[in-house]
Scaffold this motif. Sequence first.
Motif, PDB file in Angstrom:
ATOM      1  N   GLU A  62      -1.508 -10.847  16.968  1.00  0.00           N
ATOM      2  CA  GLU A  62      -1.590 -12.184  17.558  1.00  0.00           C
ATOM      3  C   GLU A  62      -2.927 -12.866  17.296  1.00  0.00           C
ATOM      4  N   GLN A  65      -2.730 -13.987  13.582  1.00  0.00           N
ATOM      5  CA  GLN A  65      -1.806 -15.116  13.462  1.00  0.00           C
ATOM      6  C   GLN A  65      -2.379 -16.399  14.037  1.00  0.00           C
ATOM      7  N   ARG A  91      -1.735 -11.729   4.419  1.00  0.00           N
ATOM      8  CA  ARG A  91      -2.361 -13.050   4.548  1.00  0.00           C
ATOM      9  C   ARG A  91      -3.551 -13.217   3.613  1.00  0.00           C
TER      10      ARG A  91
END
Length: 317
Positions: A62, A65, A91
């Motif tokens: 989290e 993100q 990512r």
Amino acid sequence: MTKPRILQIGSLTGHPPADAELAARYEVLELWKAADPQAFLREHADSIEVIATSANIGCKAEVIQALPKLRAICSWGVGYDSIDVDLAKSRGVIVSNTPDVLNDCVADLAWGLLIACARNIAWGDRFVRANHWENKVGGLTLGTRVSGKKLGVVGLGRIGEAIARRGQGFDMQVAYHNRRARPEVPYEYKDSLVDLATWSDFLVIATVGGASTRGLINESVLRALGPKGILVNIARGSVIDEPAMVQVLSEGALGGAGLDVFDKEPKVPDALKTMNNVVLMPHVASATHETRRAMTDCLLDNLSSFFANGQVMTPVE
């Protein structure tokens, strides 16, 4: 001159000078002090490219993100099972740790636990402090010889190799289990953990943590090590099926255990605290002045390198 900005997820309490040294070099956003961490991340999301964290604190999905411009996660410590490395890599986020600098101290503690367990050092210390020796309360307990025995190592990485080398100094036969055999090392490879445990007098766990190794040392392995065998863990508590270990120790089906890590630390099963054949430490294998200094230096070097050229010195591959 404006300092580069970093997000620090938690205080690096394992080395007290580290927080101040980070603050001297960077503009540090201290996530652990935020009343509402999610709101804090939303507020600063567009200005955070680098995270500083530790192996104990980690970096959850989290957090990754929530930061669209994140480019690097630099961690203090060798383990990275508390960081969502797969998500970071997907990512394009670089992850670094602080390997090598702690190999010797972790290996030293593994051997400290091994010898303490085999020779009843913790029990003997309690016996003397309680004046049982002076007052002739109870009898002395015989220990187990270490020299010349069989040492099994689970996970022959950098730390595992350091542990194995020390075994040679004790005239021990050394064998290991790994994801794959390493023909370049002078130790016997066992492709079965049960076979390694059956062969070993001492079994030292030095493998990585995480989902891939959770419960790797299961009841079958523990029973194969046997009532004279000693288990040592300086890896991650999750690697051992902890309830099974407690049960096997309680039955006398395992000779003893030296443990620096636990599955739900700092919570330790109460049953282990009552056993004289178990030596317990509070996850301090790297806790020496020299090693903690070197870990902080490695973290600072990774951060400095990233801000200088977009690369880190010790990337997690």
